[in-house]
Design an enzyme around this catalytic site. Sequence first.
Site, PDB file in Angstrom:
ATOM      1  N   LYS A  90     100.081  -5.181 105.092  1.00  0.00           N
ATOM      2  CA  LYS A  90      99.409  -5.605 104.078  1.00  0.00           C
ATOM      3  C   LYS A  90      98.312  -4.825 103.967  1.00  0.00           C
ATOM      4  O   LYS A  90      97.229  -4.510 104.892  1.00  0.00           O
ATOM      5  CB  LYS A  90      98.859  -6.992 103.748  1.00  0.00           C
ATOM      6  CG  LYS A  90      98.357  -7.459 102.123  1.00  0.00           C
ATOM      7  CD  LYS A  90      98.887  -7.645 101.313  1.00  0.00           C
ATOM      8  CE  LYS A  90      98.658  -7.934 100.259  1.00  0.00           C
ATOM      9  NZ  LYS A  90      97.965  -6.754  99.294  1.00  0.00           N
ATOM     10  N   GLN A 111      92.359  -3.419 109.462  1.00  0.00           N
ATOM     11  CA  GLN A 111      92.733  -4.511 108.786  1.00  0.00           C
ATOM     12  C   GLN A 111      93.901  -5.275 109.151  1.00  0.00           C
ATOM     13  O   GLN A 111      93.993  -6.367 108.683  1.00  0.00           O
ATOM     14  CB  GLN A 111      94.307  -3.486 107.644  1.00  0.00           C
ATOM     15  CG  GLN A 111      94.588  -4.418 106.748  1.00  0.00           C
ATOM     16  CD  GLN A 111      93.932  -4.702 105.411  1.00  0.00           C
ATOM     17  OE1 GLN A 111      93.016  -3.375 104.772  1.00  0.00           O
ATOM     18  NE2 GLN A 111      93.038  -5.647 105.083  1.00  0.00           N
ATOM     19  N   LYS A 114      92.084  -8.365 110.390  1.00  0.00           N
ATOM     20  CA  LYS A 114      91.235  -8.764 109.277  1.00  0.00           C
ATOM     21  C   LYS A 114      92.063  -9.651 108.632  1.00  0.00           C
ATOM     22  O   LYS A 114      92.225 -10.771 108.470  1.00  0.00           O
ATOM     23  CB  LYS A 114      90.936  -8.020 108.206  1.00  0.00           C
ATOM     24  CG  LYS A 114      90.186  -8.270 106.946  1.00  0.00           C
ATOM     25  CD  LYS A 114      89.803  -7.240 105.671  1.00  0.00           C
ATOM     26  CE  LYS A 114      89.227  -6.081 105.835  1.00  0.00           C
ATOM     27  NZ  LYS A 114      88.456  -5.217 105.283  1.00  0.00           N
ATOM     28  N   LYS A 126      97.993   0.046 106.265  1.00  0.00           N
ATOM     29  CA  LYS A 126      96.794   1.165 104.445  1.00  0.00           C
ATOM     30  C   LYS A 126      97.925   2.670 104.221  1.00  0.00           C
ATOM     31  O   LYS A 126      98.321   3.295 105.014  1.00  0.00           O
ATOM     32  CB  LYS A 126      95.893   1.635 105.287  1.00  0.00           C
ATOM     33  CG  LYS A 126      94.270   1.517 104.522  1.00  0.00           C
ATOM     34  CD  LYS A 126      93.734   0.443 104.087  1.00  0.00           C
ATOM     35  CE  LYS A 126      92.575   0.445 102.961  1.00  0.00           C
ATOM     36  NZ  LYS A 126      92.041  -0.422 102.552  1.00  0.00           N
ATOM     37  N   GLY A 165      95.002  -2.822  96.396  1.00  0.00           N
ATOM     38  CA  GLY A 165      93.512  -1.306  95.593  1.00  0.00           C
ATOM     39  C   GLY A 165      92.704  -0.895  97.016  1.00  0.00           C
ATOM     40  O   GLY A 165      92.956  -1.704  97.943  1.00  0.00           O
ATOM     41  N   ASP A 166      92.669  -0.026  96.562  1.00  0.00           N
ATOM     42  CA  ASP A 166      90.837   0.091  97.394  1.00  0.00           C
ATOM     43  C   ASP A 166      90.174   1.372  96.013  1.00  0.00           C
ATOM     44  O   ASP A 166      90.199   1.507  95.962  1.00  0.00           O
ATOM     45  CB  ASP A 166      91.245   0.874  98.714  1.00  0.00           C
ATOM     46  CG  ASP A 166      90.274   1.270  99.941  1.00  0.00           C
ATOM     47  OD1 ASP A 166      89.348  -0.123 100.437  1.00  0.00           O
ATOM     48  OD2 ASP A 166      89.440   2.055 100.812  1.00  0.00           O
ATOM     49  N   THR A 209      87.019  -9.516  96.777  1.00  0.00           N
ATOM     50  CA  THR A 209      85.683  -9.873  97.489  1.00  0.00           C
ATOM     51  C   THR A 209      84.609  -9.271  97.759  1.00  0.00           C
ATOM     52  O   THR A 209      83.855  -9.964  98.808  1.00  0.00           O
ATOM     53  CB  THR A 209      85.778  -7.223  97.901  1.00  0.00           C
ATOM     54  OG1 THR A 209      87.210  -7.740  97.624  1.00  0.00           O
ATOM     55  CG2 THR A 209      86.032  -7.079  98.987  1.00  0.00           C
ATOM     56  N   ASN A 240      83.805  -1.913  93.014  1.00  0.00           N
ATOM     57  CA  ASN A 240      84.206  -2.794  92.938  1.00  0.00           C
ATOM     58  C   ASN A 240      83.483  -4.626  93.460  1.00  0.00           C
ATOM     59  O   ASN A 240      83.063  -5.208  93.540  1.00  0.00           O
ATOM     60  CB  ASN A 240      86.285  -3.424  93.089  1.00  0.00           C
ATOM     61  CG  ASN A 240      85.997  -4.698  92.900  1.00  0.00           C
ATOM     62  OD1 ASN A 240      86.716  -5.076  93.907  1.00  0.00           O
ATOM     63  ND2 ASN A 240      86.250  -5.393  92.142  1.00  0.00           N
ATOM     64  N   SER A 376      94.549 -11.521  97.418  1.00  0.00           N
ATOM     65  CA  SER A 376      95.952 -10.696  97.474  1.00  0.00           C
ATOM     66  C   SER A 376      97.699 -11.532  97.963  1.00  0.00           C
ATOM     67  O   SER A 376      97.721 -11.565  97.616  1.00  0.00           O
ATOM     68  CB  SER A 376      96.194  -9.430  97.793  1.00  0.00           C
ATOM     69  OG  SER A 376      95.025  -8.238  97.321  1.00  0.00           O
TER      70      SER A 376
HETATM   71  P1  NDP Z   1      85.609   1.890  94.697  1.00  0.00           P
HETATM   72  O1  NDP Z   1      86.055   2.356  94.334  1.00  0.00           O
HETATM   73  O2  NDP Z   1      85.733   0.533  93.270  1.00  0.00           O
HETATM   74  O3  NDP Z   1      83.751   1.659  94.785  1.00  0.00           O
HETATM   75  C1  NDP Z   1      83.460   2.727  95.303  1.00  0.00           C
HETATM   76  C2  NDP Z   1      82.004   2.217  95.228  1.00  0.00           C
HETATM   77  O4  NDP Z   1      81.305   3.626  96.514  1.00  0.00           O
HETATM   78  C3  NDP Z   1      81.158   3.070  93.994  1.00  0.00           C
HETATM   79  O5  NDP Z   1      80.146   2.938  93.987  1.00  0.00           O
HETATM   80  C4  NDP Z   1      81.278   4.921  94.649  1.00  0.00           C
HETATM   81  O6  NDP Z   1      80.123   5.319  94.520  1.00  0.00           O
HETATM   82  C5  NDP Z   1      80.532   4.945  96.116  1.00  0.00           C
HETATM   83  N1  NDP Z   1      80.761   5.157  96.985  1.00  0.00           N
HETATM   84  C6  NDP Z   1      82.178   6.209  97.730  1.00  0.00           C
HETATM   85  N2  NDP Z   1      82.097   7.121  98.569  1.00  0.00           N
HETATM   86  C7  NDP Z   1      80.711   7.755  98.694  1.00  0.00           C
HETATM   87  C8  NDP Z   1      80.093   7.948  99.626  1.00  0.00           C
HETATM   88  N3  NDP Z   1      80.384   8.877 100.206  1.00  0.00           N
HETATM   89  N4  NDP Z   1      78.171   7.602  99.634  1.00  0.00           N
HETATM   90  C9  NDP Z   1      77.717   7.170  98.809  1.00  0.00           C
HETATM   91  N5  NDP Z   1      78.989   6.204  97.926  1.00  0.00           N
HETATM   92  C10 NDP Z   1      79.540   6.250  98.297  1.00  0.00           C
HETATM   93  O7  NDP Z   1      85.659   0.945  95.722  1.00  0.00           O
HETATM   94  P2  NDP Z   1      85.502  -0.382  95.888  1.00  0.00           P
HETATM   95  O8  NDP Z   1      84.026  -1.542  95.619  1.00  0.00           O
HETATM   96  O9  NDP Z   1      86.938  -1.711  95.953  1.00  0.00           O
HETATM   97  O10 NDP Z   1      84.805  -0.185  98.117  1.00  0.00           O
HETATM   98  C11 NDP Z   1      84.384  -0.142  98.849  1.00  0.00           C
HETATM   99  C12 NDP Z   1      84.473  -0.499 100.064  1.00  0.00           C
HETATM  100  O11 NDP Z   1      84.899  -1.957 100.491  1.00  0.00           O
HETATM  101  C13 NDP Z   1      85.287   0.704 100.662  1.00  0.00           C
HETATM  102  O12 NDP Z   1      84.722   0.853 102.300  1.00  0.00           O
HETATM  103  C14 NDP Z   1      86.721  -0.468 100.939  1.00  0.00           C
HETATM  104  O13 NDP Z   1      87.446   0.287 101.711  1.00  0.00           O
HETATM  105  C15 NDP Z   1      86.455  -1.775 100.877  1.00  0.00           C
HETATM  106  N6  NDP Z   1      86.442  -2.978 100.429  1.00  0.00           N
HETATM  107  C16 NDP Z   1      87.732  -2.620  99.339  1.00  0.00           C
HETATM  108  C17 NDP Z   1      88.393  -4.412  99.190  1.00  0.00           C
HETATM  109  C18 NDP Z   1      88.654  -4.364  97.449  1.00  0.00           C
HETATM  110  O14 NDP Z   1      89.075  -5.546  97.670  1.00  0.00           O
HETATM  111  N7  NDP Z   1      88.219  -3.217  96.579  1.00  0.00           N
HETATM  112  C19 NDP Z   1      88.317  -5.693 100.130  1.00  0.00           C
HETATM  113  C20 NDP Z   1      87.834  -4.511 101.592  1.00  0.00           C
HETATM  114  C21 NDP Z   1      87.074  -3.661 101.671  1.00  0.00           C
HETATM  115  P3  NDP Z   1      80.911   7.270  92.834  1.00  0.00           P
HETATM  116  O15 NDP Z   1      81.058   5.631  91.830  1.00  0.00           O
HETATM  117  O16 NDP Z   1      79.600   8.010  93.469  1.00  0.00           O
HETATM  118  O17 NDP Z   1      82.283   7.598  93.774  1.00  0.00           O
END
Ligand code: NDP
Length: 444
Positions: A90, A111, A114, A126, A165-166, A209, A240, A376
């Site tokens: 997962k 993961q 976690k 992943k 998703g991620d 999250t 997200n 999830s």
């Molecule tokens: P999203 O794609 O929804 O958002 C990512 C955010 O981070 C956006 O604002 C993006 O900006 C910014 N970002 C991405 N890359 C960079 C970078 N190199 N420098 C600065 N800002 C950056 O992703 P999520 O919110 O889903 O995920 C965010 C983190 O949380 C990741 O590490 C993910 O693995 C982790 N995560 C997510 C989960 C989930 O349920 N969604 C669960 C557990 C962990 P821009 O819009 O400009 O790209």
Amino acid sequence: MSYVDEVLARVAEKNAEQPEFLQAVTEVLNSLRPVIDQNETQYRKEALLERITEPERVVMFRVPWVDDQGQVQVNRGFRVQFNSAIGPYKGGLRLHPSVNLGIIKFLGFEQIFKNSLTGLPIGGGKGGSDFNPKGKSDREIMAFCQSFMTELSRHIGADTDVPAGDIGVGGREIGYMFGQYKRIRNQYEGVLTGKGLSYGGSLARTEATGYGLLYFTKEMLQANNIDLAGKTVCISGSGNVAIYAAQKAQQLGAKVVTVSDSTGWVYDPDGIDIALLKQVKEIDRARLTAYAEKKTNAVYHEGRGVWVTKCDVALPCATQNELLIDDAKALVENGCFAVAEGANMPTTLEATQYLQQHGVLFAPGKAANAGGVATSALEMSQNSERLSWTFDEVDAKLHDIMVNIFRNLDSAAKRYGVAGDYVAGANIAGFEKIANAMIAQGVC
Ligand code: NDP
């Protein structure tokens, strides 16, 4: 040489070109030393650490698709099925140009622990692709997702591997992938999570999250006699995780003053306007400049810089290695007393150590952001029983899971003489269950 050092040397030799994976393995194995030293003879004989650092399976594949100009494009797809000791693999799918095997392996490795920490029966995996969804039309996104799933569908299933998703994969992408899976396999099953509500998704998964991060943070602060209400919070990211972390933080009485994206960040002294942030990011899919244009008190800054803002609590919610040593120094200097990771591995090892050495409460992502994968798993349960729970039921379960995660890692840290070290506590609590299951299942 100790068993941990031997394995770290071997992993470094075999994976020299995968720095993020090495960083994750180094961090985890170093913090497991108290447990491993106590069981060294048995673990060595079982080659437990060699097995746990080697994925059970890695699938890498070609993803051909046609763009709006009729040109064929080719991306590389990945699924790393890392460990199935306690349940089906997962973990999310990431679509970002930076994706490579090392990054997917680091995420899959994290993961495992976690998922174990959630207390639910899910293994670690992943996947993703170096496809860049930015600027693509809906049709191009669909073409990519269908091609990606055409190959991935051979390797996954409701009892085998359940992706989610991620970064770059939200409801739209999951929908296209689910549709293609159903078409190829002729099976309507809970093979993906993060699905739309009309076709098997769970209420509260979108919020999980970010909300979970705040339930965890509140519990961690409470255990240290601090009340979250009234505190100033800095958040990075505006995706997200960041949006729903900001929402829950404000519901719990804190004030969130920053969010960021990959081009810049916003400081809003009034507290981030969540409705406006959602409009800009979820609906208009625009840059944060659009937020600052509509909110006169907010200031937009180009580039990095969230962590120089004065705050009590910092929640990095964007991406890996975004909180560096200088950021850690700025946070300490400005009186920040807690950092909880919403993103996966956003804080470098050096920065983590600096924060911990300076008395900052530090919650690692594998515990603090586990609410997403936990919900999830709740979606999987609902799919299996073909029922849907209410938002409040799911949210209440999420809350209890996050509180239990904190309590388990807090007690694991205390049991092994590292009280207050939540990084060690999380790794130890997650590892113990996996190790027991792997040993019980023999050499496999
Ligand atoms: P999203 O794609 O929804 O958002 C990512 C955010 O981070 C956006 O604002 C993006 O900006 C910014 N970002 C991405 N890359 C960079 C970078 N190199 N420098 C600065 N800002 C950056 O992703 P999520 O919110 O889903 O995920 C965010 C983190 O949380 C990741 O590490 C993910 O693995 C982790 N995560 C997510 C989960 C989930 O349920 N969604 C669960 C557990 C962990 P821009 O819009 O400009 O790209």
